[in-house]
Write a protein that holds these residues in place. Structure first.
Motif, PDB file in Angstrom:
ATOM      1  N   TYR A 197       0.810  -1.216   0.000  1.00  0.00           N
ATOM      2  CA  TYR A 197       0.000   0.000   0.000  1.00  0.00           C
ATOM      3  C   TYR A 197       0.849   1.274   0.000  1.00  0.00           C
ATOM      4  CZ  TYR A 197      -4.305  -2.595   1.111  1.00  0.00           C
ATOM      5  OH  TYR A 197      -5.392  -3.434   1.077  1.00  0.00           O
ATOM      6  N   ARG A 198       2.144   1.150   0.090  1.00  0.00           N
ATOM      7  CA  ARG A 198       2.977   2.329   0.294  1.00  0.00           C
ATOM      8  C   ARG A 198       3.985   2.564  -0.828  1.00  0.00           C
ATOM      9  NH1 ARG A 198       3.502   1.674   6.941  1.00  0.00           N
ATOM     10  NH2 ARG A 198       1.222   1.584   7.226  1.00  0.00           N
ATOM     11  N   VAL A 199       3.885   1.747  -1.896  1.00  0.00           N
ATOM     12  CA  VAL A 199       4.800   1.875  -3.029  1.00  0.00           C
ATOM     13  C   VAL A 199       3.991   1.895  -4.322  1.00  0.00           C
ATOM     14  CG1 VAL A 199       6.695   0.797  -4.299  1.00  0.00           C
ATOM     15  CG2 VAL A 199       6.665   0.701  -1.805  1.00  0.00           C
ATOM     16  N   ILE A 200       4.251   2.882  -5.178  1.00  0.00           N
ATOM     17  CA  ILE A 200       3.605   2.930  -6.488  1.00  0.00           C
ATOM     18  C   ILE A 200       4.056   1.725  -7.309  1.00  0.00           C
ATOM     19  CG2 ILE A 200       3.450   4.237  -8.646  1.00  0.00           C
ATOM     20  CD1 ILE A 200       1.939   5.548  -6.349  1.00  0.00           C
ATOM     21  N   ASN A 243       7.174   6.401  -6.641  1.00  0.00           N
ATOM     22  CA  ASN A 243       6.469   7.346  -5.778  1.00  0.00           C
ATOM     23  C   ASN A 243       6.750   8.779  -6.209  1.00  0.00           C
ATOM     24  OD1 ASN A 243       6.003   4.918  -4.406  1.00  0.00           O
ATOM     25  ND2 ASN A 243       6.082   5.907  -2.404  1.00  0.00           N
ATOM     26  N   LYS A 244       7.994   9.056  -6.575  1.00  0.00           N
ATOM     27  CA  LYS A 244       8.374  10.401  -7.012  1.00  0.00           C
ATOM     28  C   LYS A 244       7.628  10.786  -8.282  1.00  0.00           C
ATOM     29  CE  LYS A 244      12.318  13.287  -8.308  1.00  0.00           C
ATOM     30  NZ  LYS A 244      13.788  13.314  -8.553  1.00  0.00           N
ATOM     31  N   SER A 250      -1.325   4.036   6.245  1.00  0.00           N
ATOM     32  CA  SER A 250      -1.017   4.047   4.811  1.00  0.00           C
ATOM     33  C   SER A 250      -1.668   5.254   4.140  1.00  0.00           C
ATOM     34  CB  SER A 250      -1.502   2.753   4.152  1.00  0.00           C
ATOM     35  OG  SER A 250      -0.816   1.628   4.670  1.00  0.00           O
ATOM     36  N   VAL A 251      -2.932   5.500   4.478  1.00  0.00           N
ATOM     37  CA  VAL A 251      -3.633   6.658   3.921  1.00  0.00           C
ATOM     38  C   VAL A 251      -2.944   7.955   4.346  1.00  0.00           C
ATOM     39  CG1 VAL A 251      -5.793   7.978   3.981  1.00  0.00           C
ATOM     40  CG2 VAL A 251      -5.852   5.479   3.756  1.00  0.00           C
ATOM     41  N   ARG A 252      -2.522   8.006   5.596  1.00  0.00           N
ATOM     42  CA  ARG A 252      -1.806   9.191   6.067  1.00  0.00           C
ATOM     43  C   ARG A 252      -0.548   9.428   5.217  1.00  0.00           C
ATOM     44  NH1 ARG A 252      -2.935  11.186  10.743  1.00  0.00           N
ATOM     45  NH2 ARG A 252      -3.552   9.130  11.550  1.00  0.00           N
ATOM     46  N   GLY A 253       0.110   8.336   4.870  1.00  0.00           N
ATOM     47  CA  GLY A 253       1.277   8.445   4.013  1.00  0.00           C
ATOM     48  C   GLY A 253       0.928   8.954   2.625  1.00  0.00           C
ATOM     49  N   GLU A 282     -10.526  10.140  10.545  1.00  0.00           N
ATOM     50  CA  GLU A 282      -9.082  10.351  10.410  1.00  0.00           C
ATOM     51  C   GLU A 282      -8.759  11.259   9.225  1.00  0.00           C
ATOM     52  OE1 GLU A 282      -6.894   9.488  12.526  1.00  0.00           O
ATOM     53  OE2 GLU A 282      -7.795   7.871  13.708  1.00  0.00           O
ATOM     54  N   THR A 283      -9.419  11.047   8.082  1.00  0.00           N
ATOM     55  CA  THR A 283      -9.107  11.864   6.910  1.00  0.00           C
ATOM     56  C   THR A 283      -9.596  13.297   7.084  1.00  0.00           C
ATOM     57  OG1 THR A 283     -11.091  11.001   5.793  1.00  0.00           O
ATOM     58  CG2 THR A 283      -8.979   9.954   5.278  1.00  0.00           C
ATOM     59  N   ASP A 284     -10.669  13.491   7.845  1.00  0.00           N
ATOM     60  CA  ASP A 284     -11.104  14.856   8.158  1.00  0.00           C
ATOM     61  C   ASP A 284     -10.009  15.627   8.887  1.00  0.00           C
ATOM     62  OD1 ASP A 284     -13.545  14.673   6.944  1.00  0.00           O
ATOM     63  OD2 ASP A 284     -14.698  14.374   8.791  1.00  0.00           O
ATOM     64  N   GLN A 285      -9.231  14.912   9.704  1.00  0.00           N
ATOM     65  CA  GLN A 285      -8.132  15.548  10.434  1.00  0.00           C
ATOM     66  C   GLN A 285      -6.910  15.750   9.535  1.00  0.00           C
ATOM     67  OE1 GLN A 285      -9.442  16.205  13.484  1.00  0.00           O
ATOM     68  NE2 GLN A 285     -11.116  14.907  12.730  1.00  0.00           N
ATOM     69  N   MET A 286      -6.738  14.862   8.562  1.00  0.00           N
ATOM     70  CA  MET A 286      -5.545  14.914   7.718  1.00  0.00           C
ATOM     71  C   MET A 286      -5.565  16.079   6.735  1.00  0.00           C
ATOM     72  SD  MET A 286      -5.055  10.903   6.685  1.00  0.00           S
ATOM     73  CE  MET A 286      -5.261   9.591   7.888  1.00  0.00           C
ATOM     74  N   LYS A 287      -6.734  16.323   6.131  1.00  0.00           N
ATOM     75  CA  LYS A 287      -6.797  17.342   5.090  1.00  0.00           C
ATOM     76  C   LYS A 287      -8.209  17.895   4.990  1.00  0.00           C
ATOM     77  CE  LYS A 287      -5.259  18.247   0.366  1.00  0.00           C
ATOM     78  NZ  LYS A 287      -4.606  17.686  -0.838  1.00  0.00           N
ATOM     79  N   GLN A 288      -8.316  19.200   4.893  1.00  0.00           N
ATOM     80  CA  GLN A 288      -9.616  19.847   4.801  1.00  0.00           C
ATOM     81  C   GLN A 288     -10.317  19.451   3.506  1.00  0.00           C
ATOM     82  OE1 GLN A 288      -9.402  24.104   5.055  1.00  0.00           O
ATOM     83  NE2 GLN A 288     -11.586  24.355   5.410  1.00  0.00           N
TER      84      GLN A 288
END
Length: 436
Positions: free
Chosen positions: A67-70, A77-78, A168-171, A200-206
């Motif tokens: 879940y953390r690598v394209i 990822n870059k 993972s989503v936070r990442g 959690e996503t409400d806290q991560m990004k508006q």
């Protein structure tokens, strides 16, 4: 919320990058090349791109390995972070697929279970019985999504699993600056998990956007203040193409009125469902419609009805493909560049028009005229009244009704026209009028 006024554009990255095969780690084309399509997206009036699976997987993207690598078949990822940055510079949001119900057999935790069996620290991450066996002869039985044992179902009642997915989503937010997630098979997901994800996503990004895949049932079960913002409107997907193929506009009108008609009995007042005429899981609309003259009309109806319009890459110029038995790769091709024809121009006009009308984003719905082959309705918000008229017949049709205004602005041509209680519709045509 930004999504309430957005036009979406869906891309299947593994298909776009010609990478739909067993994962050999070889990249034929980098996802960063999608940046070349930005002028095309702007021409269509696109506000957000929805990318189907992008993370490392065994084959088609929905069988996640990491879940953390394209996925190496589409880049790094870059590469993806740079693409998101370019899309943001163009004013385009980015939504990605979140496949949280199941993983591929190559997922690290499942590989650990295969190696260590009951001694694995991850055995409770899945629904496993060591009293049976799997079709892969693993020496234990596990639950596969809908009987597909290459898709290993996660145990979302396990807080370690939930915490892993949330992190993972936070990442994704921190590294890629994404603006939302489309939850694969949301109808299967634990409701507590979706509520936790929303919090959690409400806290991560508006204004982070969550939309869930729903094939059937009541969308209210996953859409709400504490859960997801939206759901895929499969009921109206079926109603859209079926109404044209059967020459029975009553079908789609029934669905729209059931969903967004006058209170108190309608189901989804105030909600914005994701509306589409095709996607990566169904036959292309140009192959589904029996009369190609209906292609521009079905897009006009999609843009006119309540919902968030979403275009699937390639369908805007009439790409054809029929869903096969067990292999959807034909629906997810690689295109060298966008194509332009009359249909592309029509959809571009609809997309640009959509942004100049609050009624089309927020307006309530009122049926005005309905026959088997014609459909006229009104959208109204903040004092703006827009009439949407469709004539699916080969003959000209005059719709007589209370237009509520004598003069109107044609939102496609920008010209003023006189209505006076009727709208004249040429064969196979649509009209959008703003009352003046």
């Amino acid at each position: 919320m930004w999504y309430e006024e957005a036009v979406f554009y869906q891309v299947f990255p593994l298909g776009f990058c010609d990478g739909l095969r067993d994962n050999d780690g070889v990249m034929n084309r980098c996802i960063s090349e999608f940046a070349d399509w930005i002028p095309h997206l702007q021409k269509l009036g696109t506000d957000a791109v929805y990318f189907s699976p992008i993370f490392e997987s065994d084959y088609h993207g929905y069988d996640t390995r990491d879940y953390r690598v394209i996925d190496k078949r589409i880049g790094t990822n870059k590469n993806f972070a740079e693409l998101v940055s370019k899309l943001h510079e163009a004013g385009i949001k980015v939504v990605i697929d979140g496949v949280f119900n199941h993983v591929g057999r190559g997922f690290f935790a499942f590989k650990d279970v295969c190696e260590k069996k009951w001694d694995s620290a991850y055995k409770d991450w899945f629904n496993i019985s060591f009293d049976g066996n799997s079709p892969y002869n693993d020496g234990f039985w596990y639950e596969g999504w809908e009987g597909y044992y290459n898709l290993v179902k996660l145990n979302l009642n396990n807080q370690d699993v939930v915490n892993y997915l949330i992190e993972s989503v936070r990442g994704w937010v921190n590294e890629f600056d994404i603006d939302g997630i489309r939850l694969d098979v949301a109808y299967c997901l634990n409701r507590d998990f979706m509520k936790r994800l929303r919090y959690e996503t409400d806290q991560m990004k508006q204004e982070f956007f969550l939309v869930g895949e729903m094939l059937h049932g009541d969308y209210n079960t996953i859409v709400g203040d504490e859960c997801l913002h939206s759901a895929t409107n499969y009921e109206c997907y079926k109603g859209l193409y079926s109404s044209f193929n059967s020459m029975n506009m009553f079908e789609i009108a029934h669905s729209i009125e059931r969903q967004f008609g006058k209170e108190p009995w309608c189901l989804y007042t105030g909600k914005h469902l994701l509306t589409f005429v095709d996607n990566h899981d169904v036959s292309r609309i140009a192959s589904t419609l029996t009369n190609k003259a209906h292609l521009p009309l079905i897009y006009a109806l999609m843009f006119g009805m309540p919902g968030i319009p979403c275009i699937y890459y390639g369908s805007e110029w009439g790409c054809e493909a029929v869903k096969g038995s067990g292999n959807d790769n034909i629906l997810r091709p690689a295109f060298d560049k966008p194509e332009y024809n009359e249909l592309t121009d029509t959809i571009s006009s609809l997309g640009q028009m959509y942004h100049n009308s609050r009624a089309l984003s927020y307006g309530d719905y009122t049926k005005k005229v309905l026959t088997n082959r014609q459909y006229v309705f009104k959208r109204e918000a903040d004092g703006e009244k827009v009439l949407v008229a469709i004539n699916a017949d080969e003959n000209e049709y005059t719709a007589y009704f209370d237009t509520e205004c004598a003069d109107a602005l044609n939102l496609i041509t920008g010209k003023k026209e006189e209505l006076s209680g009727k709208i004249v519709l040429p064969s196979y045509s649509f009209r959008f009028y703003r009352c003046m």
